[in-house]
Design a protein around this motif. Structure first.
Motif, PDB file in Angstrom:
ATOM      1  N   ILE A  66       0.842  -1.196   0.000  1.00 28.80           N
ATOM      2  CA  ILE A  66       0.000   0.000   0.000  1.00 28.80           C
ATOM      3  C   ILE A  66       0.876   1.244   0.000  1.00 28.80           C
ATOM      4  N   LEU A  67       1.933   1.218   0.825  1.00 31.51           N
ATOM      5  CA  LEU A  67       2.837   2.362   0.923  1.00 31.51           C
ATOM      6  C   LEU A  67       3.531   2.609  -0.413  1.00 31.51           C
ATOM      7  N   LYS A  68       4.000   1.544  -1.043  1.00 34.77           N
ATOM      8  CA  LYS A  68       4.635   1.692  -2.358  1.00 34.77           C
ATOM      9  C   LYS A  68       3.647   2.279  -3.362  1.00 34.77           C
TER      10      LYS A  68
ATOM     11  N   LYS B 101       4.190   5.766  -5.266  1.00 38.12           N
ATOM     12  CA  LYS B 101       4.293   5.743  -6.722  1.00 38.12           C
ATOM     13  C   LYS B 101       3.301   6.721  -7.342  1.00 38.12           C
ATOM     14  N   SER B 102       2.090   6.755  -6.789  1.00 40.42           N
ATOM     15  CA  SER B 102       1.090   7.699  -7.280  1.00 40.42           C
ATOM     16  C   SER B 102       1.518   9.141  -7.027  1.00 40.42           C
TER      17      SER B 102
ATOM     18  N   TYR C  61       9.468  15.034  -3.085  1.00 41.08           N
ATOM     19  CA  TYR C  61       9.982  14.135  -2.048  1.00 41.08           C
ATOM     20  C   TYR C  61       8.820  13.247  -1.603  1.00 41.08           C
ATOM     21  N   VAL C  62       9.128  12.047  -1.155  1.00 43.31           N
ATOM     22  CA  VAL C  62       8.158  11.263  -0.389  1.00 43.31           C
ATOM     23  C   VAL C  62       8.777  10.995   0.979  1.00 43.31           C
TER      24      VAL C  62
ATOM     25  N   ILE D 285      10.427   3.789  -6.582  1.00 42.75           N
ATOM     26  CA  ILE D 285      10.349   5.170  -7.073  1.00 42.75           C
ATOM     27  C   ILE D 285      11.737   5.772  -7.261  1.00 42.75           C
ATOM     28  N   ARG D 286      11.786   6.849  -8.053  1.00 43.13           N
ATOM     29  CA  ARG D 286      13.027   7.592  -8.261  1.00 43.13           C
ATOM     30  C   ARG D 286      13.058   8.867  -7.426  1.00 43.13           C
TER      31      ARG D 286
END
Length: 385
Positions: free
Chosen positions: A161-163, A167-168, A176-177, A202-203
């Motif tokens: 879920i976190l990924k 990603k969204s 930043y995340v 993610i990048r």
């Protein structure tokens, strides 16, 4: 010789967390410590001192809280500091409007992602909360803001879920995340694993925000950095909700001693710690690393004798490195050799008989739980003459 002891084991550790920046959140998360309120003037002093140390980003507050908070955040944003200034915002368009009025460099938009928070705080499904957060992220980006997208209670959120939400967020332009260990549940190994897994997805630059409920906030932050987290969150003296956040002073000195990262001016750390202790009203424990009163204090006879000859025998780094001073304490645990060294440094030359009498006085005083200061020691010596 270096003013700190290098860890010979570090040559085997990989990777080195040198691609990092620090975002200090004392003015926001630190002020959420129960009973703590910083005045506008105090916030400005703290921000200026953080900037002079070389901290790259400062979270100046949560401006939607009040008009006074908004005015203070705006003033800090206009101080002309080298540090970039950010503020906190809920996933609500109104909060973005307030951030825009503050003219901050970037905004931190947060949304809780764990089932626990979704059920009992938001009373929403994950998809509903996600949609709301991404709409506000779009709104902020449409208005030209740099955005840090933070998942509150990320460390109790299903990793898939976190990924998904990170990603969204990346697809919607987040700069930043941020992984928020809201209740301090991480360990160094899980911190490293979690950041590593997010980095595979993610990048976008990853931030790590650790709380200290299990006493591992600094260790978890460093492990996150080793795994590739770019922005590391701290508070001065480790203040913050409940048991606090990752301590700025502990992180800065760890980065220098463990990894040789020397771009921060840590000679001001003790001074900054004292200011926040005064402004917050929260005493710094004597045994707190780096800035506690006992950090460079020595009483045990064997220790004192060695330190008088070579301080690095019992000090990882020199007190001057962080703006502190060494203190030699004489008391119950003081031996004759150590006491003789202290007395000689004070300029006295006593006979063996006098030293025996003096040592007896010192030990009796110590056993009575009375501190033997240099002034008191001078009094004892004057009574021998």
């Amino acid at each position: 010789m270096s003013n700190y002891s290098k860890n010979s084991l570090m040559q085997f550790i990989n990777p080195k967390p040198d691609d990092i920046e620090i975002c200090d959140v004392t003015l926001r998360d630190g002020e959420q410590t129960p009973g703590v309120v910083f005045s506008r003037e105090e916030k400005i002093v703290i921000a200026e001192k953080l900037d002079s140390i070389g901290i790259e980003a400062i979270e100046a507050g949560f401006p939607v809280v009040s008009e006074e908070e908004e005015a203070t955040v705006r003033e800090i944003a206009h101080l002309g500091l080298d540090a970039r200034i950010c503020c906190l915002a809920r996933s609500v368009a109104k909060d973005i409007d307030v951030a825009l009025r503050c003219d901050v460099d970037f905004v931190s938009i947060f949304i809780a992602t764990s089932d626990l928070h979704l059920k009992y705080k938001y009373h929403k499904t994950f998809e509903e909360a996600k949609s709301c957060a991404l709409d506000v992220l779009d709104y902020a980006k449409d208005h030209g803001l740099t955005v840090r997208f933070a998942a509150e209670d990320a460390t109790r959120t299903d990793i898939n879920i976190l990924k998904s939400i990170f990603k969204s967020a990346e697809e919607h332009g987040a700069d930043y995340v941020s992984i928020a260990d809201t209740v301090g549940i991480l360990s160094p190994r899980t911190a490293f694993y979690l950041v590593s897994e997010i980095k595979k997805t993610i990048r976008t630059k990853v931030c790590i925000h650790c709380h200290n409920d299990l006493g591992m906030a600094v260790a978890n932050t460093i492990s996150g950095a080793e795994a590739g987290a770019f922005q590391l969150h701290t508070t001065i003296n480790g203040i913050g909700e409940r048991c606090g956040n990752a301590s700025l002073e502990e992180l800065l000195v760890s980065l220098r001693v463990q990894y040789g990262i020397e771009r921060y001016d840590i000679s001001q750390i003790v001074e900054l710690s004292g200011l926040v202790e005064q402004y917050s009203g929260i005493p710094v424990p004597r045994i707190k690393p780096i800035v506690g009163a006992n950090a460079f204090s020595h009483e045990s006879g064997i220790h004192v004798a060695a330190v008088l000859e070579e301080p690095m025998t019992y000090e990882l780094f020199a007190p001057e490195m962080v703006g502190a001073k060494r203190e030699i304490i004489v008391g119950k645990h003081t031996g004759s050799k150590a006491l003789k060294g202290v007395v000689q440094k004070m300029g006295y030359d006593l006979t063996n008989e006098q030293m025996c009498v003096l040592l007896d006085k010192v030990k009796k005083c110590g056993e009575a739980k009375r501190k033997v200061t240099c002034d008191r020691l001078s009094e004892f010596i004057s009574e021998l003459e």
